[in-house]
Design a protein around this motif. Structure first.
Motif, PDB file in Angstrom:
ATOM      1  N   MET A   1       0.836  -1.188   0.000  1.00  0.00           N
ATOM      2  CA  MET A   1       0.000   0.000   0.000  1.00  0.00           C
ATOM      3  C   MET A   1       0.878   1.247   0.000  1.00  0.00           C
ATOM      4  O   MET A   1       1.770   1.391   0.828  1.00  0.00           O
ATOM      5  CB  MET A   1      -0.905  -0.014   1.225  1.00  0.00           C
ATOM      6  N   GLN A   2       0.606   2.110  -0.926  1.00  0.00           N
ATOM      7  CA  GLN A   2       1.395   3.334  -1.027  1.00  0.00           C
ATOM      8  C   GLN A   2       0.886   4.375  -0.036  1.00  0.00           C
ATOM      9  O   GLN A   2      -0.312   4.633   0.040  1.00  0.00           O
ATOM     10  CB  GLN A   2       1.311   3.907  -2.438  1.00  0.00           C
ATOM     11  N   GLN A   3       1.787   4.951   0.721  1.00  0.00           N
ATOM     12  CA  GLN A   3       1.420   6.018   1.648  1.00  0.00           C
ATOM     13  C   GLN A   3       1.626   7.349   0.957  1.00  0.00           C
ATOM     14  O   GLN A   3       2.510   7.499   0.110  1.00  0.00           O
ATOM     15  CB  GLN A   3       2.270   5.950   2.899  1.00  0.00           C
ATOM     16  N   GLN A   4       0.817   8.313   1.345  1.00  0.00           N
ATOM     17  CA  GLN A   4       0.926   9.651   0.773  1.00  0.00           C
ATOM     18  C   GLN A   4       0.543  10.682   1.818  1.00  0.00           C
ATOM     19  O   GLN A   4      -0.179  10.395   2.756  1.00  0.00           O
ATOM     20  CB  GLN A   4       0.022   9.788  -0.446  1.00  0.00           C
ATOM     21  N   VAL A   5       1.085  11.876   1.651  1.00  0.00           N
ATOM     22  CA  VAL A   5       0.726  13.012   2.483  1.00  0.00           C
ATOM     23  C   VAL A   5       0.409  14.181   1.564  1.00  0.00           C
ATOM     24  O   VAL A   5       0.757  14.172   0.378  1.00  0.00           O
ATOM     25  CB  VAL A   5       1.853  13.397   3.470  1.00  0.00           C
ATOM     26  N   PHE A   6      -0.232  15.190   2.129  1.00  0.00           N
ATOM     27  CA  PHE A   6      -0.585  16.390   1.376  1.00  0.00           C
ATOM     28  C   PHE A   6       0.129  17.563   2.022  1.00  0.00           C
ATOM     29  O   PHE A   6      -0.089  17.880   3.190  1.00  0.00           O
ATOM     30  CB  PHE A   6      -2.098  16.578   1.368  1.00  0.00           C
ATOM     31  N   VAL A   7       1.023  18.182   1.274  1.00  0.00           N
ATOM     32  CA  VAL A   7       1.874  19.254   1.764  1.00  0.00           C
ATOM     33  C   VAL A   7       1.246  20.596   1.397  1.00  0.00           C
ATOM     34  O   VAL A   7       0.973  20.857   0.229  1.00  0.00           O
ATOM     35  CB  VAL A   7       3.286  19.141   1.150  1.00  0.00           C
ATOM     36  N   VAL A   8       1.022  21.423   2.410  1.00  0.00           N
ATOM     37  CA  VAL A   8       0.520  22.782   2.197  1.00  0.00           C
ATOM     38  C   VAL A   8       1.732  23.700   2.196  1.00  0.00           C
ATOM     39  O   VAL A   8       2.580  23.636   3.087  1.00  0.00           O
ATOM     40  CB  VAL A   8      -0.466  23.196   3.306  1.00  0.00           C
ATOM     41  N   PHE A   9       1.811  24.555   1.163  1.00  0.00           N
ATOM     42  CA  PHE A   9       2.969  25.436   1.047  1.00  0.00           C
ATOM     43  C   PHE A   9       2.567  26.769   0.430  1.00  0.00           C
ATOM     44  O   PHE A   9       1.471  26.915  -0.123  1.00  0.00           O
ATOM     45  CB  PHE A   9       4.071  24.769   0.221  1.00  0.00           C
ATOM     46  N   TYR A  10       3.481  27.738   0.541  1.00  0.00           N
ATOM     47  CA  TYR A  10       3.324  29.026  -0.111  1.00  0.00           C
ATOM     48  C   TYR A  10       4.461  29.158  -1.112  1.00  0.00           C
ATOM     49  O   TYR A  10       5.608  28.860  -0.793  1.00  0.00           O
ATOM     50  CB  TYR A  10       3.412  30.182   0.898  1.00  0.00           C
ATOM     51  N   ALA A  11       4.141  29.609  -2.327  1.00  0.00           N
ATOM     52  CA  ALA A  11       5.174  29.804  -3.349  1.00  0.00           C
ATOM     53  C   ALA A  11       4.866  31.034  -4.180  1.00  0.00           C
ATOM     54  O   ALA A  11       3.725  31.259  -4.585  1.00  0.00           O
ATOM     55  CB  ALA A  11       5.256  28.576  -4.247  1.00  0.00           C
ATOM     56  N   ASP A  12       5.892  31.847  -4.412  1.00  0.00           N
ATOM     57  CA  ASP A  12       5.825  32.938  -5.380  1.00  0.00           C
ATOM     58  C   ASP A  12       7.147  32.949  -6.152  1.00  0.00           C
ATOM     59  O   ASP A  12       7.884  31.972  -6.116  1.00  0.00           O
ATOM     60  CB  ASP A  12       5.502  34.273  -4.712  1.00  0.00           C
ATOM     61  N   LEU A  13       7.469  34.027  -6.818  1.00  0.00           N
ATOM     62  CA  LEU A  13       8.677  34.059  -7.655  1.00  0.00           C
ATOM     63  C   LEU A  13       9.977  33.923  -6.869  1.00  0.00           C
ATOM     64  O   LEU A  13      10.971  33.425  -7.391  1.00  0.00           O
ATOM     65  CB  LEU A  13       8.706  35.351  -8.468  1.00  0.00           C
ATOM     66  N   THR A  14       9.978  34.337  -5.607  1.00  0.00           N
ATOM     67  CA  THR A  14      11.226  34.327  -4.835  1.00  0.00           C
ATOM     68  C   THR A  14      11.199  33.437  -3.601  1.00  0.00           C
ATOM     69  O   THR A  14      12.239  33.240  -2.971  1.00  0.00           O
ATOM     70  CB  THR A  14      11.572  35.755  -4.370  1.00  0.00           C
ATOM     71  N   THR A  15      10.038  32.901  -3.244  1.00  0.00           N
ATOM     72  CA  THR A  15       9.888  32.195  -1.979  1.00  0.00           C
ATOM     73  C   THR A  15       9.133  30.888  -2.147  1.00  0.00           C
ATOM     74  O   THR A  15       8.154  30.829  -2.884  1.00  0.00           O
ATOM     75  CB  THR A  15       9.090  33.069  -0.985  1.00  0.00           C
ATOM     76  N   VAL A  16       9.593  29.868  -1.470  1.00  0.00           N
ATOM     77  CA  VAL A  16       8.818  28.638  -1.292  1.00  0.00           C
ATOM     78  C   VAL A  16       8.914  28.311   0.192  1.00  0.00           C
ATOM     79  O   VAL A  16      10.002  28.198   0.743  1.00  0.00           O
ATOM     80  CB  VAL A  16       9.363  27.467  -2.127  1.00  0.00           C
ATOM     81  N   ARG A  17       7.750  28.184   0.828  1.00  0.00           N
ATOM     82  CA  ARG A  17       7.735  27.969   2.277  1.00  0.00           C
ATOM     83  C   ARG A  17       6.771  26.843   2.613  1.00  0.00           C
ATOM     84  O   ARG A  17       5.581  26.907   2.278  1.00  0.00           O
ATOM     85  CB  ARG A  17       7.307  29.256   2.982  1.00  0.00           C
ATOM     86  N   LEU A  18       7.263  25.799   3.250  1.00  0.00           N
ATOM     87  CA  LEU A  18       6.433  24.701   3.724  1.00  0.00           C
ATOM     88  C   LEU A  18       5.670  25.181   4.949  1.00  0.00           C
ATOM     89  O   LEU A  18       6.262  25.759   5.862  1.00  0.00           O
ATOM     90  CB  LEU A  18       7.302  23.500   4.088  1.00  0.00           C
TER      91      LEU A  18
END
Length: 56
Positions: A1-18
């Motif tokens: 069984m494959q496990q999975q999670v759902f990652v909420v993040f913020y992304a724009d042209l200069t930033t990626v934040r988990l």
């Protein structure tokens, strides 16, 4: 069984934040909607997203 999670993040042209990880897609969707209604300072509402990430 494959496990999975759902990652909420913020992304724009200069930033990626988990922000948070959920096991439920519905919880991730609801969290993104909440963030879009009340974004953090200096962040655009459309920058909040979630994505499924397989763990196996």
């Amino acid at each position: 069984m494959q496990q999975q999670v759902f990652v909420v993040f913020y992304a724009d042209l200069t930033t990626v934040r988990l922000i948070r990880v959920f096991q439920s897609e519905q919880r991730a969707q609801a969290y993104v909607k909440m963030l879009q209604k009340a974004p953090f300072d200096h962040e655009a509402a459309e920058g909040y997203r979630y994505q499924m990430v397989p763990l196996n």
